[in-house]
Design an enzyme around this catalytic site. Structure first.
Site, PDB file in Angstrom:
ATOM      1  N   ASP A 121      -6.906  -0.892  -4.721  1.00 45.85           N
ATOM      2  CA  ASP A 121      -8.010  -0.466  -3.866  1.00 45.85           C
ATOM      3  C   ASP A 121      -8.839   0.624  -4.542  1.00 45.85           C
ATOM      4  O   ASP A 121     -10.063   0.664  -4.410  1.00 45.85           O
ATOM      5  CB  ASP A 121      -7.487   0.031  -2.519  1.00 45.85           C
ATOM      6  N   ASP A 176       0.849  -1.187   0.000  1.00 48.50           N
ATOM      7  CA  ASP A 176       0.000   0.000   0.000  1.00 48.50           C
ATOM      8  C   ASP A 176       0.887   1.242   0.000  1.00 48.50           C
ATOM      9  O   ASP A 176       1.962   1.250   0.611  1.00 48.50           O
ATOM     10  CB  ASP A 176      -0.913   0.008   1.224  1.00 48.50           C
TER      11      ASP A 176
END
Length: 160
Positions: free
Chosen positions: A135, A117
């Site tokens: 995402d 991330d």
């Protein structure tokens, strides 16, 4: 299902997957980020590398990677079945984009044991969860699906 429409939504799936994986490969293999790097971009946004060992929001972070891979795989199989039986083009597009992002995160989980991330937004001491382009694709696909569900006239299953 029209083959042409299916192929177009598959393009969205592939594009979501390639953008996510291309970004991650660049950051990890070209720039050599390994975790913990922080670039302060603005007072409310940092570009970082954090490894998420769980699923969304780090949930189930203490679970076995095999359990997480199993959960992700079952969810993706369900989405693929929904995509194949979808009644509207917009539904197919939304599902395809969600699947592209989901597969991007599944590839991370298999390759690295965690999901990479990068984007961290924060304000007034509050930090939202750190996320990646997969995402973003999942969220965009869900928005498209909600749009289709909420705005489609009752009983209309024609292609839009």
């Amino acid at each position: 299902m029209k083959a042409n429409i299916a192929h177009k939504s598959l393009f969205a799936f592939i594009l979501a997957l390639l953008i996510d994986q291309g970004h991650k490969l660049f950051m990890l293999n070209v720039l050599g980020w390994t975790g913990g790097e922080i670039v302060n971009v603005t007072p409310f946004f940092d570009y970082v590398l954090a490894w998420n060992t769980g699923i969304s929001y780090g949930w189930l972070g203490n679970s076995s990677p095999y359990v997480l891979i199993g959960i992700m795989s079952v969810a993706m199989l369900g989405l693929a079945i929904w995509w194949a039986t979808a009644k509207t083009d917009l539904t197919r597009w939304g599902i395809a984009i969600v699947l592209g992002g989901a597969l991007g995160n599944l590839i991370d989980r298999i390759a690295y044991g965690a999901v990479a991330d990068f984007f961290s937004f924060h304000a007034f001491g509050y930090y939202w969860y750190i996320f990646n382009l997969a995402d973003v694709a999942i969220a965009l696909g869900l928005i498209i699906l909600l749009w289709d569900i909420v705005l489609r006239p009752q009983g209309d299953v024609s292609s839009k």
